[in-house]
Design a protein around this motif. Structure first.
Motif, PDB file in Angstrom:
ATOM      1  N   TYR A 174      13.882 -67.975 -31.950  1.00  0.00           N
ATOM      2  CA  TYR A 174      12.620 -68.708 -32.100  1.00  0.00           C
ATOM      3  C   TYR A 174      11.517 -67.714 -31.789  1.00  0.00           C
ATOM      4  O   TYR A 174      11.411 -67.268 -30.644  1.00  0.00           O
ATOM      5  CB  TYR A 174      12.545 -69.902 -31.157  1.00  0.00           C
TER       6      TYR A 174
ATOM      7  N   ALA B 233      17.525 -67.720 -28.833  1.00  0.00           N
ATOM      8  CA  ALA B 233      18.110 -68.896 -28.193  1.00  0.00           C
ATOM      9  C   ALA B 233      19.610 -68.696 -28.039  1.00  0.00           C
ATOM     10  O   ALA B 233      20.241 -69.237 -27.137  1.00  0.00           O
ATOM     11  CB  ALA B 233      17.834 -70.134 -29.025  1.00  0.00           C
TER      12      ALA B 233
ATOM     13  N   PRO C 236      23.905 -72.940 -17.791  1.00  0.00           N
ATOM     14  CA  PRO C 236      22.674 -73.525 -17.244  1.00  0.00           C
ATOM     15  C   PRO C 236      21.773 -74.056 -18.363  1.00  0.00           C
ATOM     16  O   PRO C 236      21.964 -73.707 -19.535  1.00  0.00           O
ATOM     17  CB  PRO C 236      22.001 -72.343 -16.537  1.00  0.00           C
ATOM     18  N   ASN C 237      20.794 -74.876 -17.993  1.00  0.00           N
ATOM     19  CA  ASN C 237      19.827 -75.354 -18.985  1.00  0.00           C
ATOM     20  C   ASN C 237      19.157 -74.166 -19.668  1.00  0.00           C
ATOM     21  O   ASN C 237      18.811 -73.187 -19.016  1.00  0.00           O
ATOM     22  CB  ASN C 237      18.751 -76.212 -18.305  1.00  0.00           C
ATOM     23  N   GLY C 238      19.009 -74.264 -20.970  1.00  0.00           N
ATOM     24  CA  GLY C 238      18.346 -73.192 -21.715  1.00  0.00           C
ATOM     25  C   GLY C 238      19.269 -72.047 -22.105  1.00  0.00           C
ATOM     26  O   GLY C 238      18.829 -71.058 -22.688  1.00  0.00           O
ATOM     27  N   ALA C 239      20.583 -72.186 -21.830  1.00  0.00           N
ATOM     28  CA  ALA C 239      21.512 -71.081 -22.108  1.00  0.00           C
ATOM     29  C   ALA C 239      21.813 -70.925 -23.594  1.00  0.00           C
ATOM     30  O   ALA C 239      22.282 -69.874 -24.027  1.00  0.00           O
ATOM     31  CB  ALA C 239      22.813 -71.291 -21.339  1.00  0.00           C
ATOM     32  N   GLY C 240      21.575 -71.991 -24.382  1.00  0.00           N
ATOM     33  CA  GLY C 240      21.848 -71.893 -25.821  1.00  0.00           C
ATOM     34  C   GLY C 240      22.927 -72.855 -26.309  1.00  0.00           C
ATOM     35  O   GLY C 240      23.380 -72.752 -27.450  1.00  0.00           O
ATOM     36  N   LYS C 241      23.319 -73.804 -25.468  1.00  0.00           N
ATOM     37  CA  LYS C 241      24.421 -74.716 -25.820  1.00  0.00           C
ATOM     38  C   LYS C 241      24.057 -75.583 -27.035  1.00  0.00           C
ATOM     39  O   LYS C 241      24.805 -75.655 -27.998  1.00  0.00           O
ATOM     40  CB  LYS C 241      24.771 -75.620 -24.623  1.00  0.00           C
ATOM     41  N   SER C 242      22.871 -76.242 -26.963  1.00  0.00           N
ATOM     42  CA  SER C 242      22.465 -77.093 -28.098  1.00  0.00           C
ATOM     43  C   SER C 242      22.331 -76.259 -29.358  1.00  0.00           C
ATOM     44  O   SER C 242      22.696 -76.712 -30.453  1.00  0.00           O
ATOM     45  CB  SER C 242      21.102 -77.739 -27.837  1.00  0.00           C
ATOM     46  N   THR C 243      21.790 -75.066 -29.200  1.00  0.00           N
ATOM     47  CA  THR C 243      21.593 -74.193 -30.362  1.00  0.00           C
ATOM     48  C   THR C 243      22.931 -73.904 -31.040  1.00  0.00           C
ATOM     49  O   THR C 243      23.050 -74.004 -32.271  1.00  0.00           O
ATOM     50  CB  THR C 243      20.908 -72.882 -29.925  1.00  0.00           C
TER      51      THR C 243
HETATM   52  P1  ADP Z   1      20.757 -75.540 -23.700  1.00  0.00           P
HETATM   53  O1  ADP Z   1      21.291 -76.533 -24.680  1.00  0.00           O
HETATM   54  O2  ADP Z   1      21.823 -74.649 -23.131  1.00  0.00           O
HETATM   55  O3  ADP Z   1      19.924 -76.159 -22.621  1.00  0.00           O
HETATM   56  P2  ADP Z   1      19.084 -74.681 -25.930  1.00  0.00           P
HETATM   57  O4  ADP Z   1      20.031 -74.272 -26.996  1.00  0.00           O
HETATM   58  O5  ADP Z   1      18.451 -76.014 -26.039  1.00  0.00           O
HETATM   59  O6  ADP Z   1      19.781 -74.529 -24.497  1.00  0.00           O
HETATM   60  O7  ADP Z   1      17.916 -73.614 -25.838  1.00  0.00           O
HETATM   61  C1  ADP Z   1      18.125 -72.215 -25.747  1.00  0.00           C
HETATM   62  C2  ADP Z   1      16.778 -71.522 -25.691  1.00  0.00           C
HETATM   63  O8  ADP Z   1      16.105 -71.679 -26.923  1.00  0.00           O
HETATM   64  C3  ADP Z   1      15.864 -72.054 -24.607  1.00  0.00           C
HETATM   65  O9  ADP Z   1      15.173 -70.969 -24.036  1.00  0.00           O
HETATM   66  C4  ADP Z   1      14.941 -72.965 -25.355  1.00  0.00           C
HETATM   67  O10 ADP Z   1      13.679 -73.035 -24.729  1.00  0.00           O
HETATM   68  C5  ADP Z   1      14.833 -72.272 -26.722  1.00  0.00           C
HETATM   69  N1  ADP Z   1      14.591 -73.235 -27.808  1.00  0.00           N
HETATM   70  C6  ADP Z   1      15.410 -74.226 -28.205  1.00  0.00           C
HETATM   71  N2  ADP Z   1      14.914 -74.915 -29.235  1.00  0.00           N
HETATM   72  C7  ADP Z   1      13.698 -74.355 -29.517  1.00  0.00           C
HETATM   73  C8  ADP Z   1      12.670 -74.601 -30.481  1.00  0.00           C
HETATM   74  N3  ADP Z   1      12.792 -75.577 -31.405  1.00  0.00           N
HETATM   75  N4  ADP Z   1      11.577 -73.796 -30.455  1.00  0.00           N
HETATM   76  C9  ADP Z   1      11.470 -72.803 -29.558  1.00  0.00           C
HETATM   77  N5  ADP Z   1      12.396 -72.511 -28.616  1.00  0.00           N
HETATM   78  C10 ADP Z   1      13.507 -73.266 -28.590  1.00  0.00           C
END
Ligand code: ADP
Length: 297
Positions: free
Chosen positions: A15, A20, A39-46
């Motif tokens: 991003y 991410a 941890p939160n923000g590690a990239g799991k959802s991504t």
């Molecule tokens: P997790 O699921 O492990 O909490 P995410 O995959 O949601 O982590 O996010 C990984 C990183 O990418 C984080 O730093 C988050 O802030 C960033 N991020 C996720 N989605 C977006 C987006 N749409 N725009 C900008 N940054 C994003």
């Protein structure tokens, strides 16, 4: 040849200037129940969004059962996805959502979803917005399973639930998986909830994979050692992940290299949660050392 439900190679998503997820390489064999932890923000959802084709990779590749989820719509029919916060249409009842799913999916086991909710005593005639968080999560799971997916991806499905609802959710999931053999990848920032159910682990930290593999093999490859104080290299140890010392004694969480250990060590098995925490701590130490050397340079 092993068939992989999910396989990534050098996978990355950016991003702006921040990654991410970066350089993510992993293989999830079929039939596993895998914990995606970090941890939160590690990239799991991504990672999950890349696997289900909702995001396009900026680097590398992702394959689900050997196929590209963005190029090959057929593969999507085999993936069930429960997104974070189980976003259902809140004004619809579970019964309406089950009917709707039948129109949207080629294979759809409506009876299975209805039976599952009936067994759990969840009312199917009430708008899901008026159900409890635990019940809503169960509805989302029942809908995902009605698709009879070969791969089920769940993004923090239990984070917002109370301990009893978490337990019930995991029980439903495990029961369904035992019946169907579906491969599951389930993300959480809380390993404790998954530790008993998962046989495969993927650990992410700040966009990169720290550890990935079969839980049994990971546990066999790690030990806690207690013995006379030492700071030097240790035969049989590939890496010291975590160390605490008193004047005379060292306690070390280590990754083994397969060579024999000195018999003077007192050796303990490592619990999965301790192993994960030790890897996260080691990564933290490495990152701090990198930052310090960059500042010095
Ligand atoms: P997790 O699921 O492990 O909490 P995410 O995959 O949601 O982590 O996010 C990984 C990183 O990418 C984080 O730093 C988050 O802030 C960033 N991020 C996720 N989605 C977006 C987006 N749409 N725009 C900008 N940054 C994003």
């Amino acid at each position: 040849m092993t068939e992989f439900a999910l396989e990534t190679e050098g996978l990355g998503k950016r991003y702006g200037r921040s990654w991410a997820l970066r350089d993510c390489t992993l293989q999830l064999p079929t039939g596993r129940i895998a914990a995606l932890v970090g941890p939160n923000g590690a990239g799991k959802s991504t990672l999950l969004h890349l696997a289900v084709g909702l995001l396009r990779p900026d680097e590398g590749r992702v394959r689900v059962f050997g196929r590209d989820p963005r190029a090959d719509a057929g593969v999507l029919a085999g993936i069930g996805f429960v997104a974070q916060d189980t976003p259902l249409y809140r004004d619809f009842t579970a019964a309406e959502l089950i009917t709707m799913g039948g129109r949207l999916n080629r294979t759809w086991a409506a009876d299975l979803a209805a039976d599952r909710l009936a067994q759990l005593g969840i009312p199917v005639d009430r708008p899901v917005g008026r159900l409890s968080g635990g019940q809503r999560a169960q509805v989302a799971l029942a809908l995902a399973l009605a698709k009879r997916p070969r791969l089920l991806l769940l993004d923090e499905p239990i984070a917002a639930l109370d301990p009893l609802a978490r337990h019930e959710f995991m029980q439903t999931l495990m029961g369904a998986v035992a019946e169907t053999g579906t491969t599951v990848l389930l993300s959480s920032h809380l390993l404790a909830d998954l530790e008993r159910s998962c046989d495969h682990l993927v650990l992410l930290r700040t966009a990169s994979v720290q550890l990935s593999g079969e839980v049994d093999e990971l546990l066999v490859g790690h030990r806690t050692l207690v013995g006379p104080r030492t700071d030097g290299p240790i035969p049989g140890v590939a890496e010291v992940l975590r160390a605490s010392h008193t004047d005379r004694q060292s306690t070390l969480v280590v990754r083994l290299d397969g060579a024999p250990l000195d018999p003077s060590w007192i050796v303990h098995d490592v619990a999965l949660e301790d192993l994960v925490l030790a890897h996260l701590a080691a990564a933290e130490t490495r990152a701090a050392a990198r930052t310090a050397s960059e500042v010095a340079a």
